[in-house]
Design a protein around this motif. Structure first.
Motif, short mmCIF file in Angstrom:
data_model
loop_
_atom_site.label_atom_id
_atom_site.label_comp_id
_atom_site.label_asym_id
_atom_site.label_seq_id
_atom_site.Cartn_x
_atom_site.Cartn_y
_atom_site.Cartn_z
N TYR A 1 -25.38 -15.59 -2.54
CA TYR A 1 -26.72 -15.43 -2.63
C TYR A 1 -27.46 -16.33 -1.75
O TYR A 1 -27.32 -17.80 -1.84
CB TYR A 1 -27.07 -15.49 -4.11
N ARG B 1 -31.67 -17.07 -0.01
CA ARG B 1 -32.94 -16.88 -0.41
C ARG B 1 -33.71 -15.95 0.51
O ARG B 1 -34.78 -15.36 0.16
CB ARG B 1 -33.84 -18.28 -0.36
N HIS C 1 -29.58 -6.70 2.58
CA HIS C 1 -30.88 -6.86 2.27
C HIS C 1 -31.81 -5.85 2.46
O HIS C 1 -31.26 -4.83 2.88
CB HIS C 1 -31.62 -8.17 2.90
N THR D 1 -29.39 -11.29 -0.29
CA THR D 1 -30.50 -11.88 -1.16
C THR D 1 -30.51 -11.32 -2.46
O THR D 1 -29.49 -10.66 -2.79
CB THR D 1 -31.77 -11.04 -0.23
N THR D 2 -31.41 -11.79 -3.29
CA THR D 2 -31.08 -11.72 -4.60
C THR D 2 -31.39 -10.32 -5.31
O THR D 2 -31.14 -10.06 -6.50
CB THR D 2 -32.23 -12.58 -5.47
N HIS E 1 -24.13 -19.53 -5.10
CA HIS E 1 -25.52 -19.70 -4.63
C HIS E 1 -25.91 -20.73 -3.42
O HIS E 1 -25.38 -21.88 -3.83
CB HIS E 1 -26.32 -19.82 -6.05
N PRO F 1 -31.56 -20.91 -7.68
CA PRO F 1 -32.14 -19.66 -8.08
C PRO F 1 -33.47 -19.92 -8.58
O PRO F 1 -34.15 -21.24 -8.81
CB PRO F 1 -31.24 -19.12 -9.14
N SER G 1 -32.68 -15.26 -13.98
CA SER G 1 -32.07 -14.59 -12.78
C SER G 1 -30.73 -15.29 -12.52
O SER G 1 -29.99 -14.22 -12.10
CB SER G 1 -32.86 -14.70 -11.66
N TYR G 2 -30.45 -16.49 -12.68
CA TYR G 2 -29.26 -17.12 -12.23
C TYR G 2 -27.96 -16.76 -13.14
O TYR G 2 -26.96 -16.11 -12.92
CB TYR G 2 -29.30 -18.43 -12.42
N GLU H 1 -27.17 -12.88 -12.20
CA GLU H 1 -26.60 -13.03 -10.73
C GLU H 1 -25.18 -13.52 -10.76
O GLU H 1 -24.26 -13.04 -10.49
CB GLU H 1 -27.23 -13.71 -10.05
#
Length: 634
Positions: A232, A234, A257, A283-284, A300, A304, A309-310, A313
Motif C-alpha cells: 500500500y 499513498r 489505482h 493505493t488504499t 505499508h 495509514p 483503515s489499517y 487493510e
C-alpha cells in the motif's frame, strides 16, 4: 421456509458458515434488530443476503460505497439473483423505471446511497414496496465518532418511518464501543442483538520496522516471503514508481489505482488473484470486496491515516489461517508526512467555501441550480485552472462528498461520442484504401444503428471485446478517421466524476455543515495521533495495542509481532560497548554504508542504526559524500 444452510449451499456452494454468521442470520429471521461487527473477511454480506432470499419481498441495502454496491450486484446477478442500485448518475426516467421494477418485478435487492433517501420519489415508492429487511452497511458512518462519519446517514431513520414493522441489520468491520452504542441509538434499535467477532487475528504478525532504505527492505521482505502480497502506498504516482522499481529487481508486480480503465483493473486483478503476479502495488482503494485467502504479506510504505483503515487493510492477509505478515516500513520523516497530509492540510471553513464556489464556476452552475447534475471531472485540470494545491483541494472535495454536497466518484471514465459524416457509399469507398479499419468500422455500424444520422455515445469496452483491439488502439483509429473527416469524434477520459447533490447556494451551503466539518477534523486529528502512537510504542505488543483501540481486552502478548520478537530475541544489545567496538573494527577496514554494516554484524538492525546515530552525534563517525560511514580519525 428454506433453511439458511440450504441457501448457502445453493448460491455460495459452501457447506458451513463462518463464525457468528448463522447466529446473526437466525436473529434477523426472528425479527430482531441486529448489530453485526465482523472484521474484514468475516462475510458480512451473507448475513443479510441469506435472510432476504429466504423471506418474501425485497431487501433495501444502504451503503455509501458505489464500488462495493456494483461489486455485490455483479456477484448477485451472476448467481441468478436480481439486484439493482440507485447510483448518483442515473436519470429521473431510469430512476422511475427501476423503482417500479422494485415494486412490481421480482428484484430481491435494492442498493442505494443514504442521499437517495432524501428524494420524495424514492420515499413514496419504498412505502409501496414489499420490503422484507433493511440492511445498513458501513453502519459506523452514522456515528459522529465513526471512522467515516457521514451526516447523510441520519436519513436512514426515514426507512423506519416508511416501513415501521421491519427489523434492521447494521453491519461494519471496525467500530469502537462508543460508535456501536451511538449507531444503535441513531437507528432506533429495540432490544438489539449484538454480535461482535474478536478483533484478534492470530495468524498475522503485526510488525513496525524502521527503514532508512524502504525499497531495499521491501525487496528483502518480498524475496523472503514469496506468497501473494499487497504493497500500500499513498499516491497513484508512487504506485507506478514502486511497481517499476520492483520489476527491475526481478519481482512480478503490477500497480492498481483509480485511474486505470475497467479493462486494465480486471486484467491486473485476475493476474494477481490467480498468482500470476506476486505483488500488487496499490493505493488504499484496492482490496474492497476482494476475498483472496492466501495473501501472505500486506506492507505499508506510508503510514495509514487511521487505525480503522489499517486494521482493514492489514486484515487482507492470512485469511486461510496460514502465517502472514502486516508490516509498516517507517522512518523519521513519516510522522511529519502523515501530519502534513492529514492534519496540516485540514482546510478552514473559508477555504472550503472558496473551493466550492470555484467548483460551481468550473462547471458553470448558476445560483440555485445544479441539483443532481453530473459532470466528468479532471482533478488536475481543475487545480491548474485555479492554482490550487492538490492535497488540500482533494481533502476539501472529500469533505464535500462526506457531507452530501457533492458525490465524488474516483473511477476512470471514457465518454466517447461518434457520428459518421459521409454517406454509406463514400465510407465503403474509403475502406477500400484503408482496409485495416474495416473490422472496427463494420463492428461499430452493426452495434449502433442510426450513427449516420445522430451523434451517439459508444462503449469502447464493448467494441474492444468484439474486435479484440485494445481501447487505446480504437481511440487512435477513431482519431485518424476524424482527421480524415470521416467521423465527428468526441472523446474525453477523466479519472473522476462529480455529481452536485444540492443546488448551488455558495456560502449558505457550507454554513449549514460548518460545525460538522470542524467536528470531523477533530476526529481526524485524533485518528492520526492514534496511528503515530501505534508506530512509536515499542513496549506493548502490537496486537494488544490494536485490540485495546477497538475496546477488546487482552493480557496475552501475541508472541509474533515486532515488539514481542524484540523482547524475546537474544540478539538485543545489552552491552552497547560491544556493538560500538564491532562497528569501529568493521570501519577500520574501509568506509561502509548502513546496509553493509547491518549485513556484517550479528545484532538487530534497529539497535545498529541507533548506535550509528549515537556515534555520529558524538563525532566518532562521519558521513561521507558517498553516504558511507567512516571513523573520524581515520
Amino acid at each position: 421456509m428454506a433453511h439458511p444452510i440450504n441457501i448457502l449451499e445453493r448460491y455460495w456452494q459452501h457447506t458451513s458458515f463462518r463464525p457468528l454468521q448463522e447466529d446473526i442470520i437466525n436473529a434477523v429471521l426472528d425479527g430482531d434488530d441486529v448489530f453485526a461487527l465482523l472484521p474484514t473477511g468475516g462475510g458480512k454480506s451473507v448475513c443479510f443476503q441469506i435472510p432476504a432470499l429466504i423471506k418474501e419481498g425485497i431487501c433495501i441495502v444502504v451503503s455509501p460505497l458505489i464500488a462495493l454496491m456494483k461489486d455485490q450486484i455483479k456477484t448477485l446477478n451472476a448467481k441468478g439473483i436480481k439486484a439493482v442500485a440507485l447510483t448518483s448518475g442515473i436519470s429521473y426516467k431510469e430512476l422511475d423505471v427501476l423503482l417500479d421494477n422494485c415494486i412490481y418485478g421480482n428484484i430481491k435487492f435494492l442498493y442505494l446511497s443514504p442521499e437517495r433517501l432524501q428524494q420524495d420519489i424514492v420515499q413514496q415508492r419504498i412505502e409501496q414496496m414489499n420490503v422484507n429487511l433493511i440492511a445498513v452497511d458501513e453502519a459506523h458512518c452514522i456515528s459522529q465518532w465513526g471512522n467515516d462519519f457521514r451526516p447523510a446517514y441520519k436519513n436512514i431513520t426515514i426507512l423506519r418511518k416508511l416501513q415501521p414493522s421491519l427489523n434492521v441489520i447494521a453491519l461494519t468491520a471496525t467500530a469502537q464501543p462508543k460508535v456501536v452504542k451511538e449507531t444503535m441509538e441513531e437507528l432506533d434499535f429495540i432490544s438489539p442483538k449484538v454480535f461482535k467477532a474478536s478483533f484478534k487475528r492470530p495468524s498475522i504478525s503485526y510488525q513496525v520496522r524502521y527503514s532508512e532504505d524502504k525499497l531495499y527492505d521491501l525487496e528483502q521482505i518480498l524475496k523472503n516471503h514469496t506468497g501473494a502480497s499487497i504493497v500500500y502506498v499513498r499516491s497513484r504516482k508512487l504506485s507506478v514508481e514502486i511497481q517499476d522499481q520492483l520489476e527491475k529487481l526481478g519481482l512480478e508486480a503490477a500497480y492498481f489505482h483509480g485511474g486505470l480503465s475497467n479493462t486494465e483493473k480486471e486484467q491486473r486483478l485476475e493476474d494477481w488473484m490467480s498468482n500470476r503476479t506476486q505483488v500488487m502495488v496499490a493505493t488504499t482503494a484496492f482490496g474492497m470486496g476482494i476475498d483472496k485467502a492466501d495473501v501472505e504479506t500486506v506492507i505499508h510504505l506510508n503510514l495509514p491515516e487511521s487505525l480503522e483503515s489499517y486494521y482493514q487493510e492489514a486484515g487482507r492477509a492470512g485469511r486461510n489461517g496460514g502465517d502472514s505478515y502486516a508490516i509498516v516500513l517507517t522512518n523519521n520523516s513519516d510522522e511529519l508526512l502523515v501530519k502534513n497530509q492529514f492534519i496540516n492540510n485540514l482546510p478552514t471553513i473559508d477555504d472550503i467555501k472558496f473551493v466550492y464556489r470555484k467548483l460551481c464556476n468550473y462547471f458553470q452552475i448558476s445560483y440555485g441550480e445544479g441539483e443532481m447534475s453530473q459532470h466528468q471531472f479532471d482533478f488536475n485540470a481543475f487545480c491548474k485552472a485555479y492554482d490550487f494545491k492538490a492535497t488540500k483541494t482533494f481533502n476539501i472535495l472529500n469533505l464535500l462528498d462526506r457531507n452530501s454536497i457533492i458525490k465524488l466518484s474516483q473511477q476512470f471514465n471514457y465518454r466517447t461520442k461518434l457520428k459518421f459524416t459521409i454517406s454509406n457509399n463514400a465510407l465503403f469507398a474509403y475502406l477500400e484504401k484503408q482496409n485495416h479499419l474495416a473490422t472496427l468500422i463494420k463492428t461499430i455500424l452493426r452495434t449502433y444503428g442510426g450513427i449516420f444520422e445522430n451523434e451517439l455515445p459508444i462503449n469502447l469496452t464493448l467494441i474492444s471485446k468484439k474486435t479484440s483491439m485494445s481501447e487505446e488502439r480504437i481511440i487512435q483509429h477513431l482519431s485518424s478517421l476524424a482527421k480524415d473527416e470521416i467521423v465527428d469524434f468526441q472523446h474525453s477520459n477523466t479519472d473522476s466524476e462529480v455529481v452536485f447533490i444540492q443546488p448551488r447556494e455558495d456560502d449558505k451551503t457550507i454554513n449549514r455543515i460548518a460545525k460538522l466539518i470542524l467536528r470531523q477534523q477533530e476526529q481526524k486529528r485524533n485518528q492520526v495521533f492514534a496511528v503515530i502512537d501505534y508506530i512509536e510504542n515499542d513496549n506493548i505488543c502490537k496486537s494488544i495495542q490494536l485490540l485495546d483501540y477497538f475496546g477488546e481486552t487482552s493480557m496475552m502478548p501475541c508472541g509474533k509481532c515486532s515488539v514481542c520478537i524484540a523482547k524475546n530475541d537474544r540478539s538485543i544489545v545489552e552491552d552497547f560497548d560491544s556493538l560500538k567496538f564491532q562497528i569501529i573494527e568493521l570501519l577500520k577496514q574501509k568506509p561502509q554504508n548502513s546496509r553493509q554494516i547491518v549485513e556484517h554484524l550479528n545484532f538487530e538492525k534497529k539497535e545498529i542504526l541507533k548506535m550509528i546515530k549515537l556515534m555520529l552525534e558524538h563525532n566518532i563517525l562521519i558521513l561521507t559524500p558517498a553516504n558511507t560511514y567512516k571513523l573520524k580519525n581515520e
